[in-house]
Design an enzyme around this catalytic site. Structure first.
Site, mmCIF file in Angstrom:
data_model
loop_
_atom_site.group_PDB
_atom_site.id
_atom_site.type_symbol
_atom_site.label_atom_id
_atom_site.label_comp_id
_atom_site.label_asym_id
_atom_site.label_seq_id
_atom_site.Cartn_x
_atom_site.Cartn_y
_atom_site.Cartn_z
ATOM 1 C CB ILE A 51 13.188 8.984 -0.006
ATOM 2 C CG1 ILE A 51 13.710 10.221 0.748
ATOM 3 C CG2 ILE A 51 12.358 9.391 -1.230
ATOM 4 C CD1 ILE A 51 12.648 11.027 1.484
ATOM 5 C CG LEU A 68 8.923 16.928 3.134
ATOM 6 C CD1 LEU A 68 9.154 18.297 2.498
ATOM 7 C CD2 LEU A 68 7.445 16.795 3.558
ATOM 8 C CG LEU A 96 3.220 15.185 3.347
ATOM 9 C CD1 LEU A 96 3.888 15.929 4.492
ATOM 10 C CD2 LEU A 96 3.797 13.783 3.225
ATOM 11 N NE ARG A 123 -1.337 2.252 2.957
ATOM 12 C CZ ARG A 123 -0.394 3.035 3.461
ATOM 13 N NH1 ARG A 123 0.155 3.992 2.739
ATOM 14 N NH2 ARG A 123 0.019 2.869 4.701
ATOM 15 C CB THR A 171 4.697 11.009 14.668
ATOM 16 O OG1 THR A 171 4.549 12.339 15.189
ATOM 17 C CG2 THR A 171 6.050 10.891 13.963
ATOM 18 C CD GLU A 183 3.023 9.879 4.160
ATOM 19 O OE1 GLU A 183 3.037 11.109 4.065
ATOM 20 O OE2 GLU A 183 3.591 9.120 3.360
#
Lengths: 393, 262
Positions: free
Chosen positions: A167, A135, A248, A94, A374, A372
């Site tokens: 990344i 990022l 994000l 995913r 915490t 994405e």
């Protein structure tokens, strides 16, 4: 009654339109055939199965929420349902779909020029071009504004220097969306996006190993040393952090659903095992302690699925606010990791092997709750929403 | 290359099946395409794709719910759908169904030549496997049944089929009726675009009168077999659990022998 129907405590099924169910069922069938039979081996071998990417693209999974450029143009709810099914297979796979579609492709779709969209998106939707999204840096995680990577325009070329960490897919990617600080017209540094073909001299991606989580996907360190790009490599729209944050938020929305796929799969594994495993002459499922665990897990998953569906409907109506995404991502990750761990307890000692999915899911979810945003960051987003006070710093 | 594929709407084999007056009670939410017909659709799509042009027409003889089967065919990529539906067809047996399908193929063939009719190896609710042959007889076309491999060249289809310890290669010239085994291919999953397109894709509905079917050839009146009774089988006996204390193999062998399984 099927297991799926048993665990759908609130008949969420009936809230879905026929085409939404069909989209979900297609992805579920794909996962059953292409992922489930192999995932234990892939996880054990720390192997990302690039060979299934064309089939994923064939379904329309890559950039499925984007319109045009060969993308499937599906709704937020359909996208969420698909993510739930893929992650019922494995969070790592995913993650691939999220990095490719929600991060890299979305960055180009939202922030790129028409030429950039035409050049990259059709190939990415077809799975022929793999993208990544740079990022996070070694010293800039939850606080990306402190990034140290720079982009300097000299002699009609952009020159990028810096480092990125964690990344996804970078070592197999054909193109990287790299966020770096460049001087704006008024001379202040501003975060900007750049499209970096990974074959460009000075770009190096090294997989981070060994990992105890997300073993069927790849996360990398990136080194950028005097990476020279043409002037039109910059993403022209949405300068500043809102550029990457918009991407994000797409990925976070996918996680709201995805994590629940891992949770549901863990619950179903525990439920099936509890019916078969005999101890003291009766199945585990006949013990009150087991039933309590199963009931609590099913209740938590079903409640979180209602939240996910609500957020999806709001997103399709254009009414999804930032704090809602944080609430959903936080809730789904909390529920999922707790359910996966609880499911493992029902599996007993056998649950620590790769013959069963819950511990694999739980290990993967350590990453899902971390990337994405915490748990802590999303908690503080909610805190800020409730109190009006930003407590990040 | 113009191919007609027959698709049947059947009760979902995973759902509880009910009977009324010896007929299957069909509930729209629980019915689906006969899974074995997906192999026929796949075979047809592959032939059309290999030819680089052509049309796959899905045909279903059913009540109004037969549209479910057509929609599944659309999702896989079928170009056109025909639902043959009429109260006069209710209660058709193999003969009536084959007559209705034959009339449908003839009508399609009159518009533009049909090269091939492809069917699945059986319908999971009937398990007769005779309709392809009856249909071929009606049309006066050759029948190639239970193909495991299908090859088309120079106006002829060559199939490989396997039966017990024999492998056969058979060939016949187009047009013909072909049934494919469930091992012939792996039916494709519908992609998201086709799922959406299938929602609104229109199919044609033809009646018995549209096909000039004689009333005594189809439906209950044309049925040559009669179902005397139909009832769900009682659930299987309790599972027999044997704890292996060194005698597990013997217990398994005894069970297999007792149940005539060896």
């Amino acid at each position: 009654m099927s297991t799926a129907a048993l665990t759908d405590l609130f008949d969420v099924e009936s809230e879905l339109a026929p085409h939404e169910r069909e989209t979900r069922d297609t992805v579920r069938a794909f996962v059953d055939v292409e992922i489930r039979p192999h995932i234990a081996r892939w996880f054990a071998d720390a192997y990302f199965p690039r060979e299934i990417v064309p089939a994923m693209a064939g379904l329309g999974l890559l950039g499925m929420h984007l319109e045009g450029y060969g993308c499937a143009g599906r709704s937020a709810v359909e996208y969420g349902l698909a993510m739930q099914e893929i992650e019922a297979g494995d969070s790592g796979l995913r993650t691939f779909v999220s990095v490719q579609g929600s991060l890299a492709m979305t960055a180009i779709a939202k922030n790129g020029s028409e030429e950039q969209r035409q050049r990259w998106l059709p190939g990415m939707a077809a799975g022929e071009i793999i993208g990544c999204f740079g990022l996070t840096e070694p010293t800039a995680g939850s606080d990306p504004g402190t990034m140290a990577t720079t982009a300097v325009l000299t002699g009609g070329e952009w020159v990028l220097n810096g480092a990125k960490r964690w990344i996804g897919l970078a070592s197999i990617a054909d193109v990287a969306v790299i966020w770096a600080k460049a001087l704006s017209d008024d001379g202040t540094p501003q975060v900007r996006g750049f499209l970096v073909p990974t074959a460009t001299p000075g770009f190096t991606a090294t997989p981070i190993e060994p990992k105890l989580s997300m073993r069927a996907s790849i996360q990398c360190d990136i080194e950028l040393t005097d990476v020279r790009l043409p002037e039109d490599a910059i993403l022209p729209h949405n300068p500043g952090l809102r550029g990457p944050f918009a991407c994000l938020n797409e990925a976070r929305y996918g996680i709201v659903w995805g994590a629940l796929g891992a949770a549901r799969d863990s619950l179903e594994a525990a439920l099936a095992y509890s019916a078969e495993r005999l101890q003291f002459g009766k199945p585990l499922a006949a013990y009150q302690l087991t039933q309590e665990k199963l009931a609590n897990m099913a209740l938590a998953v079903a409640q979180a699925q209602l939240v996910a569906l609500r957020l999806g409907r709001l997103k399709d109506e254009g009414r999804l606010d930032r704090h809602m995404i944080s609430a959903g991502k936080l809730n789904s990750c909390r529920v999922a990791i707790e359910v996966a761990r609880q499911a493992r307890t029902i599996l007993g000692g056998n649950g620590i092997t790769l013959d069963h999915s819950p511990l694999r899911h739980a290990n993967n979810l350590e990453s899902v709750r971390t990337y994405e945003g915490t748990d802590e960051v999303h908690t503080l987003v909610l805190g800020q929403h409730l109190t009006g006070i930003a407590a990040f710093r | 290359m113009r191919i007609v594929v027959t698709v049947k709407y059947v009760p979902d084999i995973a759902s509880d099946r009910g009977f009324q007056d010896c007929r299957v009670v069909r509930t729209p939410a629980e019915g689906t395409i006969n899974e074995l017909d997906e192999n026929a659709i796949e075979a047809a799509l592959q032939l059309v794709e290999a030819a680089g042009e052509g049309e796959v027409v899905a045909v279903s003889v059913a009540g109004p719910d037969g549209a479910v089967a057509l929609r599944k065919a659309f999702q896989m990529g079928a170009h056109r759908g025909v639902l043959v539906s009429d109260d006069a067809l209710a209660g058709s047996d193999y003969f009536g169904t084959a007559a209705a399908l034959a009339a449908t193929v003839e009508r399609l063939n009159a518009d533009a030549p049909v090269d091939l009719v492809i069917t699945g190896m059986a319908a999971l609710d009937g398990l007769g496997s005779v309709v392809p042959t009856l249909l071929a007889a009606h049309l006066g076309w050759p029948a190639l049944n239970l193909a495991k491999k299908v090859a088309l060249a120079d106006g002829a289809v060559t199939i490989t089929r396997e039966a017990d310890d024999v492998t056969e290669e058979l060939s016949a010239r187009l047009p013909l009726v072909l049934s494919v085994a469930d091992t012939a291919n792996k039916p494709r999953l519908p992609n998201f675009k086709l799922i959406m397109a299938a929602r609104t894709k229109e199919y044609e509905t033809w009646s018995a009168a549209d096909l000039a079917l004689k009333p005594d050839a189809v439906g209950q009146a044309g049925a040559r077999t009669e179902t005397l009774s139909a009832a769900p089988r009682p659930p299987r006996d309790e599972v027999e659990l044997v704890t292996d204390k060194g005698e597990g193999g013997k217990a398994l062998a005894a069970f297999l022998i007792r149940n005539d399984l060896v």
